[in-house]
Design an enzyme around this catalytic site. Structure first.
Site, PDB file in Angstrom:
ATOM      1  N   ASP A 145       0.820  -1.217   0.000  1.00 42.93           N
ATOM      2  CA  ASP A 145       0.000   0.000   0.000  1.00 42.93           C
ATOM      3  C   ASP A 145       0.853   1.266   0.000  1.00 42.93           C
ATOM      4  OD1 ASP A 145      -2.428  -1.373  -0.005  1.00 42.93           O
ATOM      5  OD2 ASP A 145      -2.461  -1.541   2.172  1.00 42.93           O
ATOM      6  N   TYR A 171      -4.861   5.336   8.893  1.00 47.17           N
ATOM      7  CA  TYR A 171      -4.585   5.989  10.182  1.00 47.17           C
ATOM      8  C   TYR A 171      -5.868   6.442  10.864  1.00 47.17           C
ATOM      9  CZ  TYR A 171      -1.898   8.996  13.417  1.00 47.17           C
ATOM     10  OH  TYR A 171      -1.342   9.578  14.521  1.00 47.17           O
ATOM     11  N   ASN A 172      -6.821   6.923  10.091  1.00 49.03           N
ATOM     12  CA  ASN A 172      -8.105   7.370  10.636  1.00 49.03           C
ATOM     13  C   ASN A 172      -8.775   6.274  11.452  1.00 49.03           C
ATOM     14  OD1 ASN A 172     -10.648   9.142  10.622  1.00 49.03           O
ATOM     15  ND2 ASN A 172     -11.367   7.298   9.570  1.00 49.03           N
ATOM     16  N   LEU A 173      -8.771   5.047  10.952  1.00 54.98           N
ATOM     17  CA  LEU A 173      -9.395   3.934  11.667  1.00 54.98           C
ATOM     18  C   LEU A 173      -8.620   3.614  12.946  1.00 54.98           C
ATOM     19  CD1 LEU A 173     -11.572   1.759  11.761  1.00 54.98           C
ATOM     20  CD2 LEU A 173     -10.101   0.322  10.335  1.00 54.98           C
ATOM     21  N   SER A 174      -7.281   3.689  12.872  1.00 53.87           N
ATOM     22  CA  SER A 174      -6.465   3.449  14.065  1.00 53.87           C
ATOM     23  C   SER A 174      -6.752   4.469  15.163  1.00 53.87           C
ATOM     24  CB  SER A 174      -4.975   3.496  13.703  1.00 53.87           C
ATOM     25  OG  SER A 174      -4.647   2.493  12.771  1.00 53.87           O
TER      26      SER A 174
END
Length: 254
Positions: free
Chosen positions: A41, A156-159
């Protein structure tokens, strides 16, 4: 169909690239109709950023030779041209970050996944937030805050416990990172056309960096983020497991 090949520097990717070159007559990126990206990714993000340097970015078909490979198709050597011809196309518009440092320098950079502001020292950051010219939060005390596109909402948003956004949603996620005050604020969903501005309070005492995907600007005082619809990036996926399906499935993952 003329295909170009871009390969990451890992041993696994280079070995896969060698096998593909034995079977296909790849051309340069400038001559190609489509670019095949071989890696993970992070490498695909690198390739997309390289594509944005050109006036007419080529569609990109990624194959996973990395680790997670969330934005990549499975690696298979055969029938590559047929897979690309049958692929499902998704158009991504990046964010544009305009960061002004404490010394007055102005740096712009695009972001496909997210723009994040992060504290540089042990002290929490103090950040004011304005949306479309209106102050919405006088002071967020936090480790940081980020703005994510739907494509980046599973990264990163989900983390940071931000929401997963369907790919076709005309929304951006505004997500705090370890907020201290307001303690219960969990972020906001904003129209994709929003212009988001961050004002760093006590910028010299509590330094903050701004990161657009993989590009960092240190010691920022002000950061503006808005979607740039003048840039359209095409990602190609095998139709049986395309990016929209993957993002949807993430909402039900355990």
């Amino acid at each position: 169909m003329k295909m170009a090949l871009m390969v990451s520097d890992s041993h696994v990717a280079r070995a896969g690239g060698d096998r593909l070159r034995e079977q296909y007559g790849f051309v340069s990126v400038g001559e190609a109709d489509v670019v095949v990206a071989l890696g993970g990714d992070g490498f695909l993000l690198h390739c997309l950023h390289e594509a944005m340097r050109h006036a007419d970015p080529k569609p990109m078909f990624g194959m996973n030779r990395g680790t997670v490979g969330f934005m990549m198709n499975d690696f298979r050597e055969g029938q590559l041209a047929d897979r690309i011809a049958a692929a499902k196309t998704f158009v991504l518009h990046p964010l544009q970050m305009t960061a002004t440092t404490a010394s007055g320098r102005v740096i712009t950079s695009p972001a496909i996944n997210e723009v994040s502001l992060l504290r540089e020292t042990r002290q929490a950051a103090k950040i004011g937030i304005a949306i479309d010219g209106k102050t919405r939060m006088e002071e967020l005390i936090c480790d940081g805050v980020l703005v994510s596109t739907p494509a980046g909402s599973t990264a990163y948003n989900l983390s940071a416990n931000g929401p997963i956004l369907p790919l076709e949603a005309e929304l951006l996620a505004l997500t705090p990172i370890s907020p201290f005050r307001p303690r219960r604020w969990r972020g906001a969903l904003l129209p994709a056309a929003s212009q988001i501005e961050f004002e760093v309070r006590e910028a010299r005492k509590r330094p903050v960096s701004a990161v657009a995907d993989q590009m960092e600007v240190r010691d920022v005082a002000h950061v503006k983020v808005a979607m740039d619809r003048s840039i359209a990036l095409e990602l190609l996926f095998d139709p049986e497991y395309a990016l929209d399906d993957r993002i949807s499935l993430e909402q039900f993952a355990s």
